[in-house]
Design a protein around this motif. Structure first.
Motif, PDB file in Angstrom:
ATOM      1  N   TYR A 116     -14.997   0.371   2.584  1.00  0.00           N
ATOM      2  CA  TYR A 116     -15.437  -0.753   3.412  1.00  0.00           C
ATOM      3  C   TYR A 116     -16.916  -0.565   3.780  1.00  0.00           C
ATOM      4  CZ  TYR A 116     -14.854   2.736   7.054  1.00  0.00           C
ATOM      5  OH  TYR A 116     -14.952   3.890   7.789  1.00  0.00           O
ATOM      6  N   TYR A 274      -4.914   2.126  -2.140  1.00  0.00           N
ATOM      7  CA  TYR A 274      -5.171   0.708  -2.400  1.00  0.00           C
ATOM      8  C   TYR A 274      -3.908  -0.141  -2.401  1.00  0.00           C
ATOM      9  CZ  TYR A 274      -9.947   2.081  -3.163  1.00  0.00           C
ATOM     10  OH  TYR A 274     -11.209   2.577  -2.963  1.00  0.00           O
ATOM     11  N   ASP A 275      -2.769   0.445  -2.723  1.00  0.00           N
ATOM     12  CA  ASP A 275      -1.511  -0.318  -2.682  1.00  0.00           C
ATOM     13  C   ASP A 275      -1.034  -0.551  -1.254  1.00  0.00           C
ATOM     14  OD1 ASP A 275      -1.528  -0.373  -5.418  1.00  0.00           O
ATOM     15  OD2 ASP A 275       0.349   0.727  -5.702  1.00  0.00           O
ATOM     16  N   SER A 278      -3.140  -3.064   2.836  1.00  0.00           N
ATOM     17  CA  SER A 278      -2.809  -4.299   3.555  1.00  0.00           C
ATOM     18  C   SER A 278      -1.745  -4.080   4.636  1.00  0.00           C
ATOM     19  CB  SER A 278      -2.327  -5.370   2.575  1.00  0.00           C
ATOM     20  OG  SER A 278      -1.147  -4.942   1.919  1.00  0.00           O
ATOM     21  N   LYS A 289      -9.900  -2.998  -0.797  1.00  0.00           N
ATOM     22  CA  LYS A 289      -9.279  -3.807  -1.855  1.00  0.00           C
ATOM     23  C   LYS A 289      -9.568  -3.211  -3.219  1.00  0.00           C
ATOM     24  CE  LYS A 289      -9.825  -8.060   0.844  1.00  0.00           C
ATOM     25  NZ  LYS A 289     -10.450  -9.397   0.902  1.00  0.00           N
ATOM     26  N   GLU A 291     -10.133  -4.762  -5.831  1.00  0.00           N
ATOM     27  CA  GLU A 291     -11.180  -5.555  -6.492  1.00  0.00           C
ATOM     28  C   GLU A 291     -12.582  -5.007  -6.197  1.00  0.00           C
ATOM     29  OE1 GLU A 291      -7.584  -8.048  -5.775  1.00  0.00           O
ATOM     30  OE2 GLU A 291      -8.859  -6.821  -4.473  1.00  0.00           O
ATOM     31  N   THR A 292     -12.748  -4.359  -5.046  1.00  0.00           N
ATOM     32  CA  THR A 292     -14.065  -3.831  -4.669  1.00  0.00           C
ATOM     33  C   THR A 292     -14.096  -2.303  -4.704  1.00  0.00           C
ATOM     34  OG1 THR A 292     -13.443  -3.900  -2.323  1.00  0.00           O
ATOM     35  CG2 THR A 292     -14.588  -5.823  -3.215  1.00  0.00           C
TER      36      THR A 292
END
Length: 313
Positions: A116, A274-275, A278, A289, A291-292
């Protein structure tokens, strides 16, 4: 007699091969994640990540208090831990032997992934009268704990504003010490590089009205032109009770790992992070994420982590 000797030699060869094979494998029984001070984002988020990694890998994993980024890179090089939170700029310096790593290249550490943005916050109290970087001259300013990435950020931001460490009374304090000293009137301002909201600053705002000194757009552009790992950032109104959106800059928070951690273990660690991001309650978890995950990574990526990201292209 010759047959007996032959059998013994053959047995010794087999035992030697088995021993060499065993020595060639790194048996991971424990994982330590170096974070930062107890009131920073690294420590709070690190505890949550450690819990998930422990469950998903079956390896006992704990988050450890540390002196943050630069010290974390050195500790991993010295084999004192397996994983660590590090600013992207500090990891880059370590890989090149630059800045605080002058002449000491660290090439035994690789990336798990970007997590982040970390906001560079120049924190003071409204009653201090400090509204700009120019107002820092001659003031007592915390520039971060020794070995932290905050020091480099402070030095570079001061430079862009025509100042240096010699123009202030620099204090080497961690986040918790900085906010306590601000509250007690022992210092005038503090650089704090961390995900927002930062617990230490929230705690300060509960007792006194906080003001975040802005980094104006022109100065942010100048900084980014010279040091490409920075990005523009805005601290939203309402954070710490501030009345308006406040422009500043950020670097990235990433997780790094020792190169010799087996690929399958690094893969499971990356997948766990990453999984499950969230599902975490920490405010910064929403920014973690896949994606990043490779954004802003200036050092080699561990093959196990790369395998995970390749599966999610």
């Amino acid at each position: 007699m010759n047959k007996r000797v032959g059998r013994i030699l053959a047995l010794m060869s087999v035992l030697t091969l088995l021993l060499l094979s065993a020595c060639g494998k790194k048996d991971i029984e424990y994982l330590s994640i170096l974070t930062g001070g107890t009131q920073g984002t690294y420590y709070a988020l690190g505890g949550a990540l450690a819990e998930n990694i422990g469950k998903d890998t079956g390896i006992k994993t704990t988050a450890e208090v540390s002196q943050a980024s630069a010290a974390n890179m050195t500790a991993l090089k010295d084999g004192k831990a397996e994983l660590a939170f590090v600013q992207t700029d500090i990891a880059y310096y370590a890989s090149k032997g630059e800045m605080m790593f002058d002449g000491e290249i660290i090439d035994t550490v690789s990336a798990i992934g970007f997590l982040y943005p970390e906001t560079v916050q120049l924190v003071t109290l409204e009653k201090s009268g400090i509204k700009s970087f120019a107002d820092l001259k001659g003031k007592k300013v915390s520039v971060g704990a020794p070995g932290s990435g905050t020091y480099a950020n402070a030095e570079q931001l001061l430079e862009i504003h025509g100042l240096s460490m010699k123009d202030i009374q620099a204090q080497d304090l961690d986040f918790g010490e900085s906010t306590e000293s601000l509250q007690a009137g022992q210092i005038d301002a503090a650089f704090i590089t961390a995900g927002t909201p930062t617990a230490a600053v929230e705690g300060l705002n509960a007792t006194a009205k906080v003001f975040i000194v802005p980094v104006e757009d022109a100065k942010a552009d100048e900084l980014i032109a010279k040091y490409g790992y920075y990005a523009k950032e805005v601290i939203p109104a309402g954070t710490y009770g501030i009345a308006n959106d406040t422009p500043t800059v950020s670097v990235g928070a990433m997780l790094v790992i020792q190169n010799d951690i087996p690929e399958d273990v690094a893969y499971k660690i990356t997948k766990s992070i990453y999984d499950n991001a969230s599902k975490l309650t920490h405010p910064k978890a929403a920014l973690i994420k896949v994606e990043t995950g490779l954004d802003g990574i200036g050092i080699p990526v561990h093959p196990g982590a790369q395998k995970y990201f390749d599966e999610h292209k």
